[in-house]
Design a protein around this motif. Structure first.
Motif, PDB file in Angstrom:
ATOM      1  N   TYR A   1       0.851  -1.184   0.000  1.00  0.00           N
ATOM      2  CA  TYR A   1       0.000   0.000   0.000  1.00  0.00           C
ATOM      3  C   TYR A   1       0.887   1.233   0.000  1.00  0.00           C
ATOM      4  O   TYR A   1       1.857   1.311   0.742  1.00  0.00           O
TER       5      TYR A   1
ATOM      6  N   TYR B   1       1.083   5.662  -0.310  1.00  0.00           N
ATOM      7  CA  TYR B   1       0.310   6.855   0.020  1.00  0.00           C
ATOM      8  C   TYR B   1       1.119   8.105  -0.286  1.00  0.00           C
ATOM      9  O   TYR B   1       2.346   8.098  -0.233  1.00  0.00           O
TER      10      TYR B   1
ATOM     11  N   TYR C   1       0.957  12.066   1.258  1.00  0.00           N
ATOM     12  CA  TYR C   1       0.419  13.041   2.195  1.00  0.00           C
ATOM     13  C   TYR C   1       1.124  14.363   1.930  1.00  0.00           C
ATOM     14  O   TYR C   1       2.214  14.393   1.354  1.00  0.00           O
TER      15      TYR C   1
ATOM     16  N   PHE D   1      -3.925  13.806   4.178  1.00  0.00           N
ATOM     17  CA  PHE D   1      -3.939  12.695   3.240  1.00  0.00           C
ATOM     18  C   PHE D   1      -4.287  13.185   1.836  1.00  0.00           C
ATOM     19  O   PHE D   1      -5.200  14.003   1.658  1.00  0.00           O
TER      20      PHE D   1
ATOM     21  N   SER E   1      -4.262   7.154  -1.702  1.00  0.00           N
ATOM     22  CA  SER E   1      -3.692   5.839  -1.428  1.00  0.00           C
ATOM     23  C   SER E   1      -3.779   4.993  -2.687  1.00  0.00           C
ATOM     24  O   SER E   1      -4.657   5.192  -3.535  1.00  0.00           O
ATOM     25  N   PHE E   2      -2.869   4.036  -2.796  1.00  0.00           N
ATOM     26  CA  PHE E   2      -2.690   3.292  -4.044  1.00  0.00           C
ATOM     27  C   PHE E   2      -2.429   1.845  -3.694  1.00  0.00           C
ATOM     28  O   PHE E   2      -1.582   1.540  -2.857  1.00  0.00           O
ATOM     29  N   TYR E   3      -3.175   0.958  -4.335  1.00  0.00           N
ATOM     30  CA  TYR E   3      -3.023  -0.464  -4.065  1.00  0.00           C
ATOM     31  C   TYR E   3      -3.345  -1.243  -5.318  1.00  0.00           C
ATOM     32  O   TYR E   3      -4.302  -0.906  -6.025  1.00  0.00           O
TER      33      TYR E   3
ATOM     34  N   SER F   1      -6.954   3.663  -4.501  1.00  0.00           N
ATOM     35  CA  SER F   1      -7.980   3.056  -3.670  1.00  0.00           C
ATOM     36  C   SER F   1      -8.783   4.098  -2.903  1.00  0.00           C
ATOM     37  O   SER F   1      -9.948   3.884  -2.596  1.00  0.00           O
ATOM     38  N   GLU F   2      -8.177   5.230  -2.619  1.00  0.00           N
ATOM     39  CA  GLU F   2      -8.911   6.313  -1.977  1.00  0.00           C
ATOM     40  C   GLU F   2      -8.185   7.630  -2.244  1.00  0.00           C
ATOM     41  O   GLU F   2      -6.963   7.650  -2.389  1.00  0.00           O
TER      42      GLU F   2
ATOM     43  N   PHE G   1       4.897  14.027   1.556  1.00  0.00           N
ATOM     44  CA  PHE G   1       5.431  12.788   2.120  1.00  0.00           C
ATOM     45  C   PHE G   1       4.847  11.584   1.398  1.00  0.00           C
ATOM     46  O   PHE G   1       3.640  11.496   1.185  1.00  0.00           O
TER      47      PHE G   1
ATOM     48  N   SER H   1       2.931   0.881   3.461  1.00  0.00           N
ATOM     49  CA  SER H   1       2.515   0.093   4.624  1.00  0.00           C
ATOM     50  C   SER H   1       2.197  -1.334   4.198  1.00  0.00           C
ATOM     51  O   SER H   1       2.048  -1.639   3.013  1.00  0.00           O
TER      52      SER H   1
END
Lengths: 112, 116
Positions: free
Chosen positions: B31, B33, B35, B45, B48-50, B55-56, B91, B95
């Protein structure tokens, strides 16, 4: 949306004293994390406490979590000048891939 | 200890120019991200990337922003036409949904973007 909100916004203490920072949040969480940031630098992960834990220690750090009050505290014992930094709590709900939500942070100054 | 690496550490760009911020996440993390932190404010935030897709994303992540994982190691954030208010520290984080103490995020040291 859930938010971690720290207090105080700023804290100034003498070297050797303990520093306590608090964090409150709004919705249920999977875990809560504390991060440190030196001025203008990156975020350093300090400690993670899960929702089913009440207290956790790591070196001079002690974190508590009270899910009934939706609050956490970070205690730094025997502070040093090098502990001077901003400290952020971040909540992780992990419902799907929900991202971390950060609070505004507490600026800690430890005076030698 | 594994690190998330971000480049450049500081970038100055003219308003209206495109910038690409680069990140190399930890290799076994799944995962990713982005920020950002405007000076003196909280960390916010962006995205996010998956599994090779977003993803969000937050309200901040509008059409001017895009992310890409062009190869197996890099994760990039592109700002198509920068505005003054895009000036911030960006940033990258990665994760894993591990158990025990492997669970958590690792953040890079950030890219300070200054739009002039």
């Amino acid at each position: 949306s859930q938010q971690g909100e720290e207090d105080p916004q700023a804290l100034s203490i003498q070297e050797g004293e303990n520093a306590t920072m608090n964090c409150s949040y709004k919705t249920s969480i999977n875990n809560l994390q504390w991060y440190r940031q030196n001025s203008g630098r990156g975020l350093v992960h300090l400690i993670l406490i899960r929702s089913n834990e009440r207290e956790k220690h790591s070196g001079r750090l002690r974190v508590t979590l009270d899910t009934s009050k939706k609050s956490s505290s970070l205690l730094i014992t025997a502070s040093r000048a090098a502990d001077t930094a901003s400290y952020f709590c971040a909540t992780d709900s992990r419902s799907g891939n929900t991202p971390l939500v950060f609070g505004k942070g507490t600026r800690l100054s430890v005076i030698a | 200890e594994p690190e998330v690496t971000q480049t450049p550490s500081h970038q100055v760009t003219q308003m209206g120019q495109e910038v690409i911020l680069r990140c190399v996440p930890i290799s076994n993390h799944l995962y990713f991200y982005w920020y950002r932190q405007i000076l003196g404010q909280k960390v916010e935030f962006l995205v996010s990337f998956y599994n090779n897709e977003i993803s969000e994303k937050s309200e901040i992540f509008d059409d001017q922003f895009s992310v890409e994982r062009p190869d197996g190691s890099n994760f990039t954030l592109k700002i198509r036409s920068t505005k003054l208010e895009d000036s911030a520290m960006y940033f990258c984080a990665s994760s894993t949904f591990g158990t025990g103490d492997n669970y958590g995020y690792t953040f890079g040291s950030g890219t300070r973007l200054t739009v002039v």
